[in-house]
Design an enzyme around this catalytic site. Structure first.
Site, PDB file in Angstrom:
ATOM      1  CE  LYS A 128      -3.547   2.280   2.867  1.00 55.54           C
ATOM      2  NZ  LYS A 128      -2.757   3.220   3.714  1.00 55.54           N
ATOM      3  CG  LEU A 129       2.930   2.717  -3.084  1.00 56.12           C
ATOM      4  CD1 LEU A 129       3.354   3.243  -4.438  1.00 56.12           C
ATOM      5  CD2 LEU A 129       4.116   2.618  -2.158  1.00 56.12           C
ATOM      6  CG  ASP A 130      -0.629   5.647   2.956  1.00 60.73           C
ATOM      7  OD1 ASP A 130      -1.720   5.249   2.503  1.00 60.73           O
ATOM      8  OD2 ASP A 130      -0.125   5.211   4.009  1.00 60.73           O
ATOM      9  CG  LEU A 131       0.461   8.042  -3.859  1.00 64.07           C
ATOM     10  CD1 LEU A 131       0.098   8.099  -5.343  1.00 64.07           C
ATOM     11  CD2 LEU A 131       1.962   7.821  -3.686  1.00 64.07           C
TER      12      LEU A 131
END
Length: 257
Positions: A128-131
């Site tokens: 999961k990438l939080d941008l």
């Protein structure tokens, strides 16, 4: 073409399901097992359960609660939170969870992606990438636990985690998270969606039409929080999910010539 998926994204804090807005303003939603039973009845595609208790000190995996959750879940389930080693991943997968979701540890110890992938298969590893936009309004990978941005191009970072063995990617837009402000193509422009693993988009989705519009792009699923647990402007808790006819209406255009 695989059918698009609509996935409830649930935040677990201690023994409660909660919701946040831009990772702040934590609000109580309900009992984890009761909410799971409702989603079971609604025959959801799958569930992502993320334990955010690690934001507190002395965090420990909630083993007994997670065993109950996994044993009573009728659909595939992904778990993330507090997984810091191969042994942690093995423990979770042996409970019956189908996939492991790595967020902070994917930034601090990316080799763990490869270790889990090598031992359990890439299909079991979700990253999961939080941008989030920085002060210059540039979208960057964001490390919530350390409250800092990662000084690396988003698409370069995505290629790196794929090369390490990630089998699926969740892209979460922090500035939209929990707001129900809408998630649109403009939010996706900085991301190269033409990659070889499934992509799940999350953060601010506000309607069935918004879902349908997003599904016209190269994404495989949407992960929804507020839209599936709240109703109305006063955020009354109401667990919901598109019924069979609504799901067909959201995805049927994908199968037309």
């Amino acid at each position: 073409m695989l059918q698009k998926r609509i996935i409830p994204l649930l935040f677990l804090s201690e023994n409660k399901i909660v919701k946040t807005e831009k990772f702040k303003n934590i609000s109580y939603v309900g009992d984890p097992l009761n909410i799971l039973k409702i989603f079971n009845e609604k025959e959801v595609d799958e569930i992502i359960l993320l334990d955010i208790s690690k934001r507190k000190k002395n965090y420990k995996l909630q083993v007994e609660l997670l065993k109950q959750f996994a044993s009573e879940c009728f659909m595939p389930i992904t778990y993330g939170g507090g997984i810091n080693s191969l042994a942690d991943a093995e423990l979770i997968l042996n409970m019956g969870f189908e996939k492991i979701c790595l967020t902070h540890v994917a930034l601090s110890n990316p080799k763990l992606i490869q270790e889990i992938s090598d031992n359990f298969g890439k299909q079991s590893v979700v990253v999961k990438l939080d941008l989030k936009k920085n002060l210059f309004r540039k979208l960057k990978v964001y490390d919530y636990l350390n409250n800092k941005f990662i000084n690396e191009d988003i698409n370069h970072y995505i290629k790196k985690i794929i090369s390490l063995g990630a089998g699926e990617l969740v892209i979460n837009f922090v500035d939209n998270e929990g707001t129900r402000a809408g998630l649109y193509d403009a939010d996706l422009l900085k991301i190269d969606l033409n990659i070889e693993i499934p992509i799940i988009i999350s953060g601010g989705v506000n309607s069935h039409q918004n879902i349908k519009d997003l599904f016209k792009s190269r994404i495989d699923a949407v992960a929804l929080g507020s839209l599936l647990v709240y109703f109305g402007i006063h955020k009354a808790v109401l667990i919901n999910y598109p019924n069979k006819d609504e799901k067909k209406e959201l995805t049927e255009f994908l199968f037309k010539e």
